[in-house]
Motif scaffolding. Structure first.
Motif: not given
Length: 71
Positions: A11-19
């Motif tokens: 989830k952290l990777i996904r959130k960072n990719l969104q940012f």
């Protein structure tokens, strides 16, 4: 109470990719490669001697901190 929320790494990777997409204004370029990026992370292999070197370094730091504290 005083700690950050614990979230799974995926989830952290996904959130960072969104940012990253938001900051670079790239629509969903990075997020669309989420599975490939995550698979590349899972496929990483550690260097064979890295565990023993990190343990030796950890012991050295513990020894250093112990000596500095009581000097």
């Amino acid at each position: 109470m005083y700690s950050d929320e614990i979230i799974p790494y995926e989830k952290l990777i996904r959130k960072n990719l969104q940012f990253v997409d938001m900051d670079l204004d790239t629509d969903d370029l990075f997020l669309s490669n989420y599975k490939a990026i995550l698979q590349a992370y899972y496929d990483l292999k550690t260097f064979s001697g890295s565990y023993f070197r990190s343990r030796r370094l950890e012991k050295s730091w513990a020894f250093f901190i112990f000596n500095v504290k009581f000097v």
